[in-house]
Design a protein around this motif. Sequence first.
Motif, PDB file in Angstrom:
ATOM      1  N   LYS A 200       0.839  -1.194   0.000  1.00 33.50           N
ATOM      2  CA  LYS A 200       0.000   0.000   0.000  1.00 33.50           C
ATOM      3  C   LYS A 200       0.880   1.252   0.000  1.00 33.50           C
ATOM      4  CE  LYS A 200      -0.498   0.198   5.058  1.00 33.50           C
ATOM      5  NZ  LYS A 200      -1.437   0.179   6.192  1.00 33.50           N
ATOM      6  N   HIS A 201       0.316   2.417  -0.183  1.00 32.98           N
ATOM      7  CA  HIS A 201      -1.013   2.763  -0.675  1.00 32.98           C
ATOM      8  C   HIS A 201      -0.863   3.147  -2.134  1.00 32.98           C
ATOM      9  CE1 HIS A 201      -0.744   3.692   3.667  1.00 32.98           C
ATOM     10  NE2 HIS A 201      -1.993   3.250   3.744  1.00 32.98           N
ATOM     11  N   TYR A 202      -1.528   2.426  -3.005  1.00 31.81           N
ATOM     12  CA  TYR A 202      -1.362   2.507  -4.448  1.00 31.81           C
ATOM     13  C   TYR A 202      -2.305   3.572  -5.009  1.00 31.81           C
ATOM     14  CZ  TYR A 202      -1.203   0.819  -9.303  1.00 31.81           C
ATOM     15  OH  TYR A 202      -1.053   0.712 -10.659  1.00 31.81           O
ATOM     16  N   ILE A 203      -1.829   4.692  -5.502  1.00 25.35           N
ATOM     17  CA  ILE A 203      -0.465   5.136  -5.749  1.00 25.35           C
ATOM     18  C   ILE A 203      -0.509   6.669  -5.773  1.00 25.35           C
ATOM     19  CG2 ILE A 203      -0.654   5.139  -8.270  1.00 25.35           C
ATOM     20  CD1 ILE A 203       2.165   3.902  -8.401  1.00 25.35           C
ATOM     21  N   GLY A 204       0.604   7.334  -5.525  1.00 27.07           N
ATOM     22  CA  GLY A 204       0.635   8.791  -5.483  1.00 27.07           C
ATOM     23  C   GLY A 204       0.108   9.370  -4.191  1.00 27.07           C
ATOM     24  N   ASN A 205       0.016   8.554  -3.150  1.00 20.50           N
ATOM     25  CA  ASN A 205      -0.514   8.982  -1.849  1.00 20.50           C
ATOM     26  C   ASN A 205       0.614   9.621  -1.048  1.00 20.50           C
ATOM     27  OD1 ASN A 205      -2.487   9.026   0.311  1.00 20.50           O
ATOM     28  ND2 ASN A 205      -1.341   7.362   1.241  1.00 20.50           N
ATOM     29  N   GLU A 206       0.971  10.854  -1.432  1.00 22.99           N
ATOM     30  CA  GLU A 206       2.198  11.467  -0.927  1.00 22.99           C
ATOM     31  C   GLU A 206       1.980  12.548   0.120  1.00 22.99           C
ATOM     32  OE1 GLU A 206       5.360  10.474  -1.648  1.00 22.99           O
ATOM     33  OE2 GLU A 206       4.453   8.793  -2.711  1.00 22.99           O
ATOM     34  N   GLN A 207       0.750  12.752   0.565  1.00 22.23           N
ATOM     35  CA  GLN A 207       0.517  13.674   1.672  1.00 22.23           C
ATOM     36  C   GLN A 207      -0.790  13.308   2.349  1.00 22.23           C
ATOM     37  OE1 GLN A 207       0.254  17.594  -0.416  1.00 22.23           O
ATOM     38  NE2 GLN A 207      -1.855  17.607   0.341  1.00 22.23           N
ATOM     39  N   GLU A 208      -0.911  13.758   3.609  1.00 20.73           N
ATOM     40  CA  GLU A 208      -2.121  13.518   4.378  1.00 20.73           C
ATOM     41  C   GLU A 208      -3.170  14.609   4.148  1.00 20.73           C
ATOM     42  OE1 GLU A 208      -2.425  10.436   6.435  1.00 20.73           O
ATOM     43  OE2 GLU A 208      -1.037  10.379   4.743  1.00 20.73           O
ATOM     44  N   HIS A 209      -2.730  15.830   3.920  1.00 19.70           N
ATOM     45  CA  HIS A 209      -3.674  16.916   3.706  1.00 19.70           C
ATOM     46  C   HIS A 209      -4.585  16.633   2.521  1.00 19.70           C
ATOM     47  CE1 HIS A 209      -1.259  19.189   6.552  1.00 19.70           C
ATOM     48  NE2 HIS A 209      -2.150  20.168   6.499  1.00 19.70           N
ATOM     49  N   PHE A 210      -5.876  16.718   2.746  1.00 21.57           N
ATOM     50  CA  PHE A 210      -6.926  16.641   1.726  1.00 21.57           C
ATOM     51  C   PHE A 210      -7.083  15.259   1.114  1.00 21.57           C
ATOM     52  CE2 PHE A 210      -4.730  20.883   1.121  1.00 21.57           C
ATOM     53  CZ  PHE A 210      -5.468  21.513   2.110  1.00 21.57           C
ATOM     54  N   GLY A 220     -11.456  22.356   8.901  1.00 23.05           N
ATOM     55  CA  GLY A 220     -11.913  23.675   8.504  1.00 23.05           C
ATOM     56  C   GLY A 220     -11.738  24.021   7.044  1.00 23.05           C
ATOM     57  N   PHE A 221     -11.384  23.039   6.199  1.00 23.03           N
ATOM     58  CA  PHE A 221     -11.212  23.292   4.767  1.00 23.03           C
ATOM     59  C   PHE A 221     -12.499  22.951   4.019  1.00 23.03           C
ATOM     60  CE2 PHE A 221      -6.887  22.276   6.274  1.00 23.03           C
ATOM     61  CZ  PHE A 221      -6.220  23.427   5.880  1.00 23.03           C
ATOM     62  N   THR A 222     -12.783  23.697   2.979  1.00 25.42           N
ATOM     63  CA  THR A 222     -13.964  23.454   2.159  1.00 25.42           C
ATOM     64  C   THR A 222     -13.527  22.922   0.804  1.00 25.42           C
ATOM     65  OG1 THR A 222     -15.157  25.245   3.266  1.00 25.42           O
ATOM     66  CG2 THR A 222     -16.038  24.464   1.151  1.00 25.42           C
ATOM     67  N   ILE A 223     -13.650  21.628   0.627  1.00 24.24           N
ATOM     68  CA  ILE A 223     -13.328  20.998  -0.660  1.00 24.24           C
ATOM     69  C   ILE A 223     -14.433  20.005  -0.989  1.00 24.24           C
ATOM     70  CG2 ILE A 223     -10.830  21.277  -0.451  1.00 24.24           C
ATOM     71  CD1 ILE A 223     -10.665  18.321   0.380  1.00 24.24           C
ATOM     72  N   ALA A 224     -14.659  19.782  -2.279  1.00 27.89           N
ATOM     73  CA  ALA A 224     -15.712  18.866  -2.710  1.00 27.89           C
ATOM     74  C   ALA A 224     -15.196  17.457  -2.947  1.00 27.89           C
ATOM     75  CB  ALA A 224     -16.373  19.405  -3.985  1.00 27.89           C
ATOM     76  N   GLU A 225     -13.922  17.343  -3.329  1.00 27.52           N
ATOM     77  CA  GLU A 225     -13.329  16.046  -3.629  1.00 27.52           C
ATOM     78  C   GLU A 225     -11.923  16.002  -3.051  1.00 27.52           C
ATOM     79  OE1 GLU A 225     -15.086  13.750  -4.998  1.00 27.52           O
ATOM     80  OE2 GLU A 225     -16.732  14.874  -5.915  1.00 27.52           O
TER      81      GLU A 225
END
Length: 871
Positions: A200-210, A220-225
């Motif tokens: 794991k984690h396949y693939i490009g999972n290079e940060q925790e934010h978002f 407190g962030f407003t994102i749709a996806e």
Amino acid sequence: MKSAVVLALAASSSSALAGAVKPPQQLNKRALAHSDPFYPSPWMDPNADGWQAAYAKAKEFVSQMTLMEKVNLTTGVGWMGEQCVGQVGAIPRLGLRSLCMQDSPVGVRLTDYNSVFPSGQTAAATWDTGIIYQRGLAMGQEHKGKGVNVMLGPVAGPLGRSPEGGRNWEGFSPDPVLTGIAIAETIKGIQDAGVVACAKHYIGNEQEHFRQVGEAKGYGFTIAESVSSNIDDKTMHELYLWPFADAVRAGVGSVMCSYQQTNNSYSCQNSKLLNDLLKNELGFQGFVMSDWQAQHTGVASALAGLDMTMPGDTEFNSAKSFWGTNLTLAVVNGTVPEWRIDDMAMRIMASLFKVGQTVEQPPINFDSWTLDTYGNIHMAAGQGYQQINWHVDVRANHGSLIRDIAAKGTVLLKNNGALPLNKPKFLVVVGEDAGPNLQGPNACSDRSCDNGTLGMAWGSGSANFPYLVTPDSALQAQAIQDGSRYESILTNYAASQTKALVSQANVTAVVFVNADSGEGYINVDGNEGDRKNLTLWKNGDDLIKNVSSWCTNTIVVIHSTGPVLVTDWYNSPNVTAILWAGVPGQESGNSITDILYGKVNPSGKTPFTWGATRESYGTDILYTPNNGAGAPQDDFSEGVFIDYRYFDKKNTPLIYEFGYGLSYTTFEYSNIKVQKSNAGTYKPTTGTTAAAPSFGNFSTNLADYLFPKDQFSWVWQYIYPYVNTTDAKAASQDPHYGQTADQFLPPHATDGSAQPLLGSAGKSSPGGNRQLYDVMYTITADIKNTGSVTGNEVPQLYLSLGGPDDPKVVLRDFDCIRIDPGQTSTFRAQLTRRDLSNWDPVAQDWVISSYPKTVYVGRSSRKLELNATLT
């Protein structure tokens, strides 16, 4: 017939199935990266290397299964539905209990009487394939002893694109070759113990934010996806996919798809990633499992290559599932073809049989939700009171292995003759990181704090300590044995007391500092998984500067989840030694004592680069949404140039280069030789697969799939394969039910006919075209121990591919060699065709360019004493 769509929630358009959700408001802001569709999902190859016997056993078993049993095998029972962090439904008619999926990369999570191993990053710092294998074997044995079927590790994603990445410590290194070799050896060890490994984690999972919308909104962030990692084809193959190819070639049974999007398609429904790259090009024969709540669609994810959904419910404890009932409906009405559900079941069962598991499984003897001996086996529902924990001790003698790994993974960064210690007259230890968490080593859930010494970082990659040997306790025991005077101050905030102590005569001061990180659902001091910065925590830098201003013999020990900035103090003459001890696990104090006193000669090499500034890395975490309310766009515009590759490209000064590490002895390199093999000419694969097999007819009468109330009681929130009504739309709970398949299915999504093989893929050879692994050159060099003590040296082989757009050098092989004083050993390395190749996005294959190629052998990425031109 034109089949009705089942559960098109969040995927009611063809672009969602193909993998590219592009809301108009986003397109108006910027052109988004796109993930091309690839269908159908490849089915298992009965002749795949290493899988033939497992395939035959799986075929025999799956051929006996009903449709509901196949759905049960692929769908999780729901969060906290049973004892493990993830379980699929049982098949009691055929004698198969519910399969148990359990974290973690450092030990069996959420139980007792288990070991806590050093992090993957620390293991990688040993550069010792033998000890990395032993670590995997021991972890596999402990999971096996608890009744676990699938161990959720090891990790190659994150690779470590940005040093601040919260979960870099779970993986190995930002270099794909070091990570690829380490993940392969770990997988071999885990699966030799009889447990299925899950890369794991396949693939490009290079940060925790978002990574997850709900998690981001909680901060407190407003994102749709979720964030989209936008990666070009060449970078994908030469960097991020490389270690997963090694995992597949090592026979890994499972791969976990990640939370974030890749090129604006969620990873667990991205047909390019799952169907094309993983199952087609790499020839992966195992099953793809979703990360927990990483599934966003039903039919879409099934046809895009997902084989098992975890934990089964759409959201924790929602009692709703994209699969379960809905997958049953999808197969009954023809939206998901029979061969696809058969292939899901085949892949799962073959993975179990491949590692030696049988239908008769030992019981699961622990419970993830409580350490109480008795409790509810269905914790979410509060039902099924019984014995749920047997407190089985699975540790064996793994403590000594853990101690050895952590010592050999310690990197000696600086030594002005201060080490090894030899009965120092007065040893003073300073810093909170030397001492215990005053509330106990397991006081913070999932290690969600940074109190006391850093033996393990936070998140689902954690486990419960059976004990934690602190540096303070181990060093004090050694001092008492030696007759040394010993005192410690286990706080970073007692300046006057510290000054008074370390300013005394004959003091050798050892300062312990740390920097922590972890998974994004936990926030420690404003670090939302990813680190906010690269500085030491809790005033650690000032602590070092103060102590070294008062004491002329100051030794610094760093526990951290990656590099930290040492620029302000590393070069001080009073800082006489610096060691990076990583994230060492339960034997932390003993391991560092072994190194400090020379019981173990340090041989660790840093698995990442230590830059002078944060900006010098050229990459960073995307901390702020950059696409309005849409999916944040994380463009990997640096391509393959991360870590040492970027520093070399920019010719940037650094503190300690990738692969660097000192010893208590010295080594001399000489006599490089190159031998060319007769590998022959590369031939792209041609031909087609066989047609998709199916293993039996099934009823299309929904009345045959009603919940069997006369056989057992319904459990609240539990995910079942049954329907509760013969009204298909009502059973699906999907407002979109009723669309016809040709309204949203992309071409070939349900095509079970023979399919063309990719040139870069292999005929029955997991890992890609088998000729990619032909040995093209063998390189040897002599390594002599010119010092006075026995030591391990890690000679490293680097290659210049020669092109104007290539990195200056790339790691291609290494070894860890034990050499006695005055003796010479031969380092032997190999270059395969893949090692010499670049990915050609036009040809869609690996190609050896005409640029001149030079091979280097040395002790680090910037100390390359030997070189030779390849003809």
